[in-house]
Design a protein around this motif. Structure first.
Motif, PDB file in Angstrom:
ATOM      1  N   ALA A 127       0.834  -1.206   0.000  1.00  0.00           N
ATOM      2  CA  ALA A 127       0.000   0.000   0.000  1.00  0.00           C
ATOM      3  C   ALA A 127       0.865   1.250   0.000  1.00  0.00           C
ATOM      4  CB  ALA A 127      -0.934  -0.003   1.209  1.00  0.00           C
ATOM      5  N   THR A 128       1.971   1.240   0.762  1.00  0.00           N
ATOM      6  CA  THR A 128       2.846   2.413   0.773  1.00  0.00           C
ATOM      7  C   THR A 128       3.595   2.560  -0.542  1.00  0.00           C
ATOM      8  OG1 THR A 128       4.743   1.213   1.713  1.00  0.00           O
ATOM      9  CG2 THR A 128       3.167   2.174   3.258  1.00  0.00           C
ATOM     10  N   VAL A 129       3.864   1.434  -1.230  1.00  0.00           N
ATOM     11  CA  VAL A 129       4.600   1.473  -2.490  1.00  0.00           C
ATOM     12  C   VAL A 129       3.699   1.908  -3.642  1.00  0.00           C
ATOM     13  CG1 VAL A 129       5.868   0.096  -4.188  1.00  0.00           C
ATOM     14  CG2 VAL A 129       6.247  -0.276  -1.749  1.00  0.00           C
ATOM     15  N   ALA A 130       2.503   1.327  -3.715  1.00  0.00           N
ATOM     16  CA  ALA A 130       1.638   1.552  -4.877  1.00  0.00           C
ATOM     17  C   ALA A 130       0.343   2.272  -4.539  1.00  0.00           C
ATOM     18  CB  ALA A 130       1.322   0.206  -5.542  1.00  0.00           C
ATOM     19  N   GLY A 131      -0.327   1.834  -3.472  1.00  0.00           N
ATOM     20  CA  GLY A 131      -1.653   2.366  -3.167  1.00  0.00           C
ATOM     21  C   GLY A 131      -1.655   3.834  -2.799  1.00  0.00           C
ATOM     22  N   VAL A 132      -0.742   4.235  -1.916  1.00  0.00           N
ATOM     23  CA  VAL A 132      -0.739   5.619  -1.452  1.00  0.00           C
ATOM     24  C   VAL A 132      -0.371   6.601  -2.570  1.00  0.00           C
ATOM     25  CG1 VAL A 132       0.339   7.246   0.143  1.00  0.00           C
ATOM     26  CG2 VAL A 132      -0.322   4.970   0.939  1.00  0.00           C
ATOM     27  N   PRO A 133       0.701   6.362  -3.340  1.00  0.00           N
ATOM     28  CA  PRO A 133       0.974   7.290  -4.451  1.00  0.00           C
ATOM     29  C   PRO A 133      -0.167   7.347  -5.463  1.00  0.00           C
ATOM     30  CG  PRO A 133       2.891   5.936  -3.989  1.00  0.00           C
ATOM     31  CD  PRO A 133       1.768   5.364  -3.197  1.00  0.00           C
ATOM     32  N   ALA A 134      -0.778   6.188  -5.742  1.00  0.00           N
ATOM     33  CA  ALA A 134      -1.893   6.178  -6.685  1.00  0.00           C
ATOM     34  C   ALA A 134      -3.071   6.969  -6.134  1.00  0.00           C
ATOM     35  CB  ALA A 134      -2.318   4.742  -6.983  1.00  0.00           C
ATOM     36  N   GLY A 135      -3.334   6.830  -4.841  1.00  0.00           N
ATOM     37  CA  GLY A 135      -4.414   7.590  -4.228  1.00  0.00           C
ATOM     38  C   GLY A 135      -4.145   9.086  -4.259  1.00  0.00           C
ATOM     39  N   ALA A 136      -2.876   9.461  -4.011  1.00  0.00           N
ATOM     40  CA  ALA A 136      -2.521  10.878  -4.047  1.00  0.00           C
ATOM     41  C   ALA A 136      -2.692  11.445  -5.454  1.00  0.00           C
ATOM     42  CB  ALA A 136      -1.083  11.064  -3.575  1.00  0.00           C
ATOM     43  N   LEU A 137      -2.290  10.656  -6.466  1.00  0.00           N
ATOM     44  CA  LEU A 137      -2.431  11.114  -7.851  1.00  0.00           C
ATOM     45  C   LEU A 137      -3.901  11.248  -8.238  1.00  0.00           C
ATOM     46  CD1 LEU A 137      -1.139  11.786 -10.572  1.00  0.00           C
ATOM     47  CD2 LEU A 137      -1.127   9.331 -11.088  1.00  0.00           C
ATOM     48  N   LEU A 138      -4.707  10.250  -7.837  1.00  0.00           N
ATOM     49  CA  LEU A 138      -6.132  10.295  -8.130  1.00  0.00           C
ATOM     50  C   LEU A 138      -6.788  11.505  -7.466  1.00  0.00           C
ATOM     51  CD1 LEU A 138      -8.552   8.842  -9.458  1.00  0.00           C
ATOM     52  CD2 LEU A 138      -8.839   7.568  -7.317  1.00  0.00           C
ATOM     53  N   GLY A 139      -6.406  11.754  -6.217  1.00  0.00           N
ATOM     54  CA  GLY A 139      -6.963  12.894  -5.507  1.00  0.00           C
ATOM     55  C   GLY A 139      -6.590  14.211  -6.142  1.00  0.00           C
ATOM     56  N   GLU A 140      -5.361  14.296  -6.678  1.00  0.00           N
ATOM     57  CA  GLU A 140      -4.921  15.526  -7.324  1.00  0.00           C
ATOM     58  C   GLU A 140      -5.667  15.764  -8.630  1.00  0.00           C
ATOM     59  OE1 GLU A 140      -0.772  17.452  -9.097  1.00  0.00           O
ATOM     60  OE2 GLU A 140      -0.712  15.719  -7.753  1.00  0.00           O
ATOM     61  N   VAL A 141      -5.957  14.681  -9.351  1.00  0.00           N
ATOM     62  CA  VAL A 141      -6.587  14.817 -10.670  1.00  0.00           C
ATOM     63  C   VAL A 141      -8.106  14.982 -10.552  1.00  0.00           C
ATOM     64  CG1 VAL A 141      -7.013  13.652 -12.868  1.00  0.00           C
ATOM     65  CG2 VAL A 141      -4.748  13.534 -11.813  1.00  0.00           C
ATOM     66  N   LEU A 142      -8.741  14.156  -9.711  1.00  0.00           N
ATOM     67  CA  LEU A 142     -10.210  14.118  -9.650  1.00  0.00           C
ATOM     68  C   LEU A 142     -10.794  14.643  -8.341  1.00  0.00           C
ATOM     69  CD1 LEU A 142     -10.867  10.632 -11.341  1.00  0.00           C
ATOM     70  CD2 LEU A 142     -10.961  12.907 -12.393  1.00  0.00           C
ATOM     71  N   GLY A 143      -9.931  15.007  -7.395  1.00  0.00           N
ATOM     72  CA  GLY A 143     -10.429  15.484  -6.109  1.00  0.00           C
ATOM     73  C   GLY A 143     -10.337  14.416  -5.038  1.00  0.00           C
ATOM     74  N   TRP A 144     -10.299  14.866  -3.779  1.00  0.00           N
ATOM     75  CA  TRP A 144     -10.068  13.929  -2.680  1.00  0.00           C
ATOM     76  C   TRP A 144     -11.213  12.927  -2.523  1.00  0.00           C
ATOM     77  CZ3 TRP A 144     -13.282  13.599   1.602  1.00  0.00           C
ATOM     78  CH2 TRP A 144     -14.205  14.647   1.780  1.00  0.00           C
ATOM     79  N   ARG A 145     -12.426  13.301  -2.890  1.00  0.00           N
ATOM     80  CA  ARG A 145     -13.559  12.386  -2.753  1.00  0.00           C
ATOM     81  C   ARG A 145     -13.430  11.189  -3.698  1.00  0.00           C
ATOM     82  NH1 ARG A 145     -17.664  14.791   0.266  1.00  0.00           N
ATOM     83  NH2 ARG A 145     -17.436  17.054   0.524  1.00  0.00           N
ATOM     84  N   ALA A 146     -12.794  11.389  -4.835  1.00  0.00           N
ATOM     85  CA  ALA A 146     -12.614  10.284  -5.781  1.00  0.00           C
ATOM     86  C   ALA A 146     -11.780   9.170  -5.162  1.00  0.00           C
ATOM     87  CB  ALA A 146     -11.946  10.796  -7.059  1.00  0.00           C
ATOM     88  N   THR A 147     -10.824   9.532  -4.302  1.00  0.00           N
ATOM     89  CA  THR A 147      -9.999   8.515  -3.646  1.00  0.00           C
ATOM     90  C   THR A 147     -10.840   7.680  -2.696  1.00  0.00           C
ATOM     91  OG1 THR A 147      -8.120  10.032  -3.795  1.00  0.00           O
ATOM     92  CG2 THR A 147      -7.901   8.148  -2.315  1.00  0.00           C
ATOM     93  N   PHE A 148     -11.777   8.316  -1.996  1.00  0.00           N
ATOM     94  CA  PHE A 148     -12.674   7.573  -1.106  1.00  0.00           C
ATOM     95  C   PHE A 148     -13.541   6.606  -1.916  1.00  0.00           C
ATOM     96  CE2 PHE A 148     -11.193  10.429   1.983  1.00  0.00           C
ATOM     97  CZ  PHE A 148     -11.661  10.061   3.235  1.00  0.00           C
ATOM     98  N   TRP A 149     -14.027   7.066  -3.071  1.00  0.00           N
ATOM     99  CA  TRP A 149     -14.824   6.176  -3.922  1.00  0.00           C
ATOM    100  C   TRP A 149     -13.985   4.993  -4.409  1.00  0.00           C
ATOM    101  CZ3 TRP A 149     -19.760   5.955  -3.846  1.00  0.00           C
ATOM    102  CH2 TRP A 149     -20.550   7.105  -3.689  1.00  0.00           C
ATOM    103  N   ALA A 150     -12.735   5.249  -4.766  1.00  0.00           N
ATOM    104  CA  ALA A 150     -11.863   4.179  -5.257  1.00  0.00           C
ATOM    105  C   ALA A 150     -11.637   3.128  -4.179  1.00  0.00           C
ATOM    106  CB  ALA A 150     -10.528   4.766  -5.721  1.00  0.00           C
TER     107      ALA A 150
END
Length: 396
Positions: A139-162
């Protein structure tokens, strides 16, 4: 290793991503919900508190349920909390949902640990634990950076949906992959009072305290690694995910190696790894201004911290073998007491010393204290041979 272990690790990966992703989403969430960043930071505290109290609470409440049912309930509750978090415009509701998702996470991990150790031979608990914790390190290697990128592109709520959507395959894996074994009833099952009484065992107390200290140091550094990278080492902000990935990669290697050694040679892992971990924190704090040194040492420290920490959590499971339904919650509580206390101690150090490397020195002091306690315990065992066998639950 049984395939269901990897299905449990998938769910742990999803939950680990949720736990760590918030650090990069707090500024956006604060702006959207019209609260200060300091107030939004309570979301992290709420999750930590929920993790500490959730493990024993859920394990005690559902100790007579079939493990598969408990795992599904916790996973679905976790998903539901993220749906609520993604929809709510109210910070208070988000805060409550965050705490409840932590309770569900802790309950899942506690039962998953007990289930994992029941799926393997009695002398392979450490190996089973390493597979579960691999979900967190990935999760620290892949999940967290992916979540941060998703949040930057689509907003923080998109990460919760993911995160909520990722719970679907995890739930299907639990439903169809975990055996529908029911907890035994009757004379063969210890009462809740008997299992709680195991907490008075000196080897269990020692393993839990040592595990909390080592993990406290780890999370003190991990929480405040970004300012070390940007302010002390002078790296651009874009390098922060890279540093986190390097740490996570070392962590994955650490739990993998420790999983192969912690069952048969825990004493070797602790005797070699813990002193090296202490030296590493001191070196990191002293040389963090050099970017190359920072990146190299943070990889080694990720490996050592999770290798030593996972070994101690495995010793908690061994020491709690007389508490078959509650032992996993004791291991989870030890891990998360450290995860909750470490960032707090790091914040206090930052406020007092006003240098980004202060949490690294906190980690060093926690490891040093753990080594002193471990050394004192060894000396006591040598002076009183009658205690040696009991101490073997922590070190051999």
């Amino acid at each position: 290793m049984p395939f269901p272990l990897y299905l449990l690790a998938l769910a742990v990966f999803v939950m680990g991503t949720s736990e760590f992703m918030l650090a990069g989403l707090i500024p956006a969430a604060a702006a959207d919900l019209d609260v200060t960043i300091g107030v939004a930071g309570l979301l992290t505290s709420a999750f930590a508190v929920g993790m500490v109290i959730g493990a024993p609470l859920m394990a005690a409440f559902a100790r007579r349920w079939p493990p598969r049912l408990t795992l599904l309930v916790c996973l679905l509750a976790f998903a539901g909390c993220h749906v609520i978090g993604a929809l709510t415009p109210d910070f208070s509701v988000l805060l409550i949902s965050r705490a409840l998702s932590a309770v569900a996470t802790a309950g899942f991990l506690a039962v998953a640990l007990s289930t994992a150790t029941a799926l393997v031979a009695p002398d392979r608990k450490g190996r089973a634990l390493s597979i579960l914790l691999a979900g967190t390190t990935i999760a620290t290697v892949a999940g967290v950076p992916a979540g941060a990128l998703l949040g930057e592109v689509l907003g923080w709520r998109a990460t919760f949906w993911a995160i909520a959507l990722l719970c679907v395959p995890a739930a299907l894996g639990v439903l169809f992959g975990i055996p529908d074994g029911r907890r035994a009833h009757g004379l063969g099952t210890p009462t809740l009072r008997a299992e709680l009484g195991v907490l008075a065992s000196p080897p269990l107390i020692l393993a839990m305290v040592l595990g909390a200290m080592i993990n406290g140091g780890t999370f003190a550094v991990l929480t405040y690694l970004a300012p070390v990278a940007t302010e002390t080492a002078g790296l651009p902000d874009a390098w922060v995910p890279v540093v986190l990935v390097v740490f996570g990669s070392g962590s994955f290697l650490g739990v993998t190696i420790a999983g192969r050694l912690s069952d048969r040679r825990p004493g070797l892992v602790l005797a070699v790894g813990a002193p090296l971990l202490l030296v590493g924190w001191v070196v990191l704090a002293s040389t963090a201004g050099c970017p190359a040194s920072l990146i190299a040492i943070i990889f080694v420290q990720g490996m050592l911290s999770f290798g030593v920490g996972s070994t101690l959590i495995a010793r908690v499971l061994y020491a709690a073998s007389d508490a078959p339904t509650m032992g996993g919650s004791y291991a989870t509580a030890a891990l998360n007491i450290g995860a909750a206390a470490g960032p707090v101690l790091g914040a206090v150090a930052l406020a007092g010393w006003r240098v980004p490397t202060a949490p690294i020195w906190v980690a060093g002091m926690l490891v040093a204290t753990a080594l002193i306690l471990l050394g004192a315990t060894r000396s006591a065992r040598r002076a009183n041979p009658s205690r040696r066998r009991r101490g073997d639950a922590v070190m051999r």
